[in-house]
Write a protein that holds these residues in place. Structure first.
Motif, PDB file in Angstrom:
ATOM      1  N   ASP A 162      87.675  28.299 -29.258  1.00  0.00           N
ATOM      2  CA  ASP A 162      87.080  27.511 -30.340  1.00  0.00           C
ATOM      3  C   ASP A 162      87.333  28.167 -31.692  1.00  0.00           C
ATOM      4  O   ASP A 162      87.663  27.488 -32.677  1.00  0.00           O
ATOM      5  N   LEU A 163      87.173  29.494 -31.740  1.00  0.00           N
ATOM      6  CA  LEU A 163      87.413  30.219 -32.986  1.00  0.00           C
ATOM      7  C   LEU A 163      88.882  30.117 -33.418  1.00  0.00           C
ATOM      8  O   LEU A 163      89.178  29.899 -34.596  1.00  0.00           O
ATOM      9  N   GLY A 166      89.494  26.711 -34.794  1.00  0.00           N
ATOM     10  CA  GLY A 166      88.844  26.579 -36.093  1.00  0.00           C
ATOM     11  C   GLY A 166      89.589  27.327 -37.188  1.00  0.00           C
ATOM     12  O   GLY A 166      89.726  26.831 -38.317  1.00  0.00           O
ATOM     13  N   SER A 199      79.303  20.997 -31.752  1.00  0.00           N
ATOM     14  CA  SER A 199      80.287  20.643 -32.780  1.00  0.00           C
ATOM     15  C   SER A 199      81.451  21.619 -32.846  1.00  0.00           C
ATOM     16  O   SER A 199      82.553  21.257 -33.272  1.00  0.00           O
ATOM     17  N   HIS A 200      81.240  22.875 -32.448  1.00  0.00           N
ATOM     18  CA  HIS A 200      82.323  23.861 -32.503  1.00  0.00           C
ATOM     19  C   HIS A 200      83.162  23.881 -31.234  1.00  0.00           C
ATOM     20  O   HIS A 200      84.164  24.598 -31.173  1.00  0.00           O
ATOM     21  N   ASP A 201      82.774  23.124 -30.209  1.00  0.00           N
ATOM     22  CA  ASP A 201      83.488  23.151 -28.930  1.00  0.00           C
ATOM     23  C   ASP A 201      84.804  22.384 -29.023  1.00  0.00           C
ATOM     24  O   ASP A 201      84.849  21.250 -29.518  1.00  0.00           O
ATOM     25  N   PRO A 223      87.152  20.790 -33.764  1.00  0.00           N
ATOM     26  CA  PRO A 223      86.648  21.574 -34.901  1.00  0.00           C
ATOM     27  C   PRO A 223      87.566  21.440 -36.114  1.00  0.00           C
ATOM     28  O   PRO A 223      88.780  21.491 -36.003  1.00  0.00           O
ATOM     29  N   ILE A 226      85.971  26.790 -39.348  1.00  0.00           N
ATOM     30  CA  ILE A 226      84.963  27.711 -38.833  1.00  0.00           C
ATOM     31  C   ILE A 226      83.572  27.254 -39.278  1.00  0.00           C
ATOM     32  O   ILE A 226      83.348  26.974 -40.457  1.00  0.00           O
ATOM     33  N   ILE A 227      82.662  27.176 -38.331  1.00  0.00           N
ATOM     34  CA  ILE A 227      81.261  26.891 -38.647  1.00  0.00           C
ATOM     35  C   ILE A 227      80.569  28.239 -38.784  1.00  0.00           C
ATOM     36  O   ILE A 227      80.167  28.863 -37.796  1.00  0.00           O
ATOM     37  N   LYS A 230      77.386  29.642 -37.119  1.00  0.00           N
ATOM     38  CA  LYS A 230      77.414  29.991 -35.697  1.00  0.00           C
ATOM     39  C   LYS A 230      77.778  31.462 -35.474  1.00  0.00           C
ATOM     40  O   LYS A 230      77.743  31.946 -34.346  1.00  0.00           O
TER      41      LYS A 230
END
Length: 475
Positions: A162-163, A166, A199-201, A223, A226-227, A230
């Motif tokens: 995920d990161l 993002g 939301s970040h998945d 995504p 970056i959120i 989190k």
């Protein structure tokens, strides 16, 4: 197709992970490394699943492909290199950057490309790509612990995929046209409630398994960056690349307020062993995995720890040169030679471990082609996660011996070494015929003496066998 694993209503992400990991272990559906808990499973049939990547029209039309560095996706990396596409691989655990571009040698053949697709090749044949690079990624391949036919994905719980996505979105490397593919075992395709997807998945567009290709038609957005809420400061300290991105986005006027609590809201099932292992790595001079190393976090079983270390090698068939090296080691001339003596003769880590564990089991490798160097064998062992406690090299006799801590470790290594080939020639792997624990010379030393042309070689072998590991003279 009905899911093989039934997920109860109200199950959390960690419930699903645990159920999938348990099922794969109970049904013996995984290759090394084992157990699969807290990992992206290296499932049996991964090669067949990865080969399905080549039939996707989205892959055929792509130019740049980003693939995670985990073992089950190695064949996908090879398929990408064979198709002459640009391959990007994330740096292990995002410690030193975002990703690397794999640059194979000019005119590389299939065997060389296979090495480039391995964790060792990613380390040796890559060029780092920075946040300011102008890159357009057309297709992304990720690993998963579980995924649904609707495109909902669950990783191993650390959020690296995920990161990475993002961060790529923040730098403009991916957009709504980028296709996301995951490669899993059929049993990893389960029902996942949309309620637990955040939301970040990262969601996926295609699922490749050993038996089928699933197009998810997922409509959930991926995504867009970056959120930051989190994440916390501890996460940034572990990943300098995130700190750099935060600075860039702060300068651009974006909201980069961090969260005050750790991002994990569910109790992780993993223990602190990986942290202890990371502290030991500098002392063991262990190579970074992938991964292995890699974004995949390794457990700390004793056998797996030793697999990260380059095998200890006795070059027993180098004639007078081998004798000269042995003499210089004993005399300890110079700092470099003292270091060699410390690790090889006076109880180095691998040697000490081999002698101190009762019941060390030896695997015999035969039929090693002429001209193959020990470095090629070591690379092959690393790729197959079959690193021994100690490796005894007898290239002139077309053989080698691999020491493992016990019978179970040796049998696992044998499974991984099935089908091994060096320079295009198959190599035989089997348990050694005998496990000698004394200094009694083996049958090979009782044979008639060879001709004078090879006398120096035999003397070097005898000296090395007596001083280091006399039990390794068996055929």
């Amino acid at each position: 197709m009905e899911p093989l694993i039934k997920i109860s209503q109200g199950a959390t992400k960690w419930d699903i992970r645990q159920k999938v990991w348990d099922y794969i272990e109970d049904k013996n559906l995984a290759n090394f490394p084992r157990p699969v808990h807290n990992r992206i499973p290296n499932f049996k049939g991964a090669i067949e699943a990865c080969n399905r990547l080549a039939v996707l029209q989205e892959f055929k039309s792509s130019q740049t492909v980003k693939i995670n560095p985990d073992k089950p996706q190695q064949q996908a990396r090879l398929v990408t290199l064979e198709a002459h596409k640009t391959l990007l691989v994330p740096t292990p655990r995002l410690r030193s950057g975002l990703f690397n571009k794999i640059v194979p040698p000019q005119g590389a053949n299939k065997e060389q490309l296979r090495i480039c697709s391995s964790s060792q090749g990613v380390k040796e044949f890559s060029v780092p790509i920075g946040l300011d690079a102008k890159v357009k990624v057309d297709l992304v391949v990720v690993g998963s612990v579980a995924v649904s036919e609707k495109g909902f994905r669950i990783g191993k719980g650390e959020g690296y995929a995920d990161l990475e996505y993002g961060m790529m979105a923040s730098m403009g490397a991916v957009d709504e046209s980028t296709v996301v593919v995951t490669v899993v075992h059929d049993s990893q395709v389960v029902d996942i409630s949309e309620e637990i997807i955040e939301s970040h998945d990262l969601t996926v567009d295609y699922i490749l398994t050993p038996s089928r290709v699933i197009k998810t038609n997922c409509l959930s957005p991926k995504p867009q960056g970056i959120i930051w809420t989190k994440l916390d400061t501890a996460k940034l300290e572990k990943m300098p690349i995130l700190k750099k991105l935060l600075t860039l986005e702060e300068q651009a006027g974006k909201d980069v307020m961090l969260g005050t609590e750790p991002p994990a809201t569910e109790p992780p099932l993993r223990n602190d062993h990986p942290k202890r292992q990371n502290r030991r790595r500098p002392r063991q001079k262990a190579r970074q995995d992938t991964q292995e190393d890699s974004n995949e976090e390794k457990s700390v079983e004793p056998v797996q720890n030793t697999r990260r270390n380059p095998p200890r090698v006795r070059k027993e068939s180098r004639g007078s040169e081998g004798e000269d090296v042995e003499r210089r080691r004993r005399k300890g001339r110079g700092g470099g030679n003292m270091k060699e003596k410390s690790s090889e003769e006076t109880g180095g880590e691998g040697l000490t471990q081999s002698k101190s564990i009762p019941g060390v089991t030896t695997v015999y490798l035969g039929g090693i082609p002429t001209g193959v160097r020990v470095s090629a064998l070591k690379i092959a062992l690393r790729e197959r996660e079959a690193g021994p406690l100690r490796l005894t090299w007898q290239g002139a006799q077309h053989r080698a011996f691999l020491d493992y801590s016990d019978q179970q470790a040796a049998e696992k290594a044998l499974e991984a070494l099935q089908g091994l080939s060096l320079n295009g020639q198959s190599v035989q792997a089997a348990l050694a015929k005998s496990q000698r624990r004394s200094k009694k010379p083996g049958p090979s030393n009782r044979r008639p003496k060879p001709a004078a042309a090879t006398a120096a070689t035999c003397d070097a072998e005898a000296t090395s066998s007596k001083s280091e590991a006399p039990e390794k003279t068996e055929q």
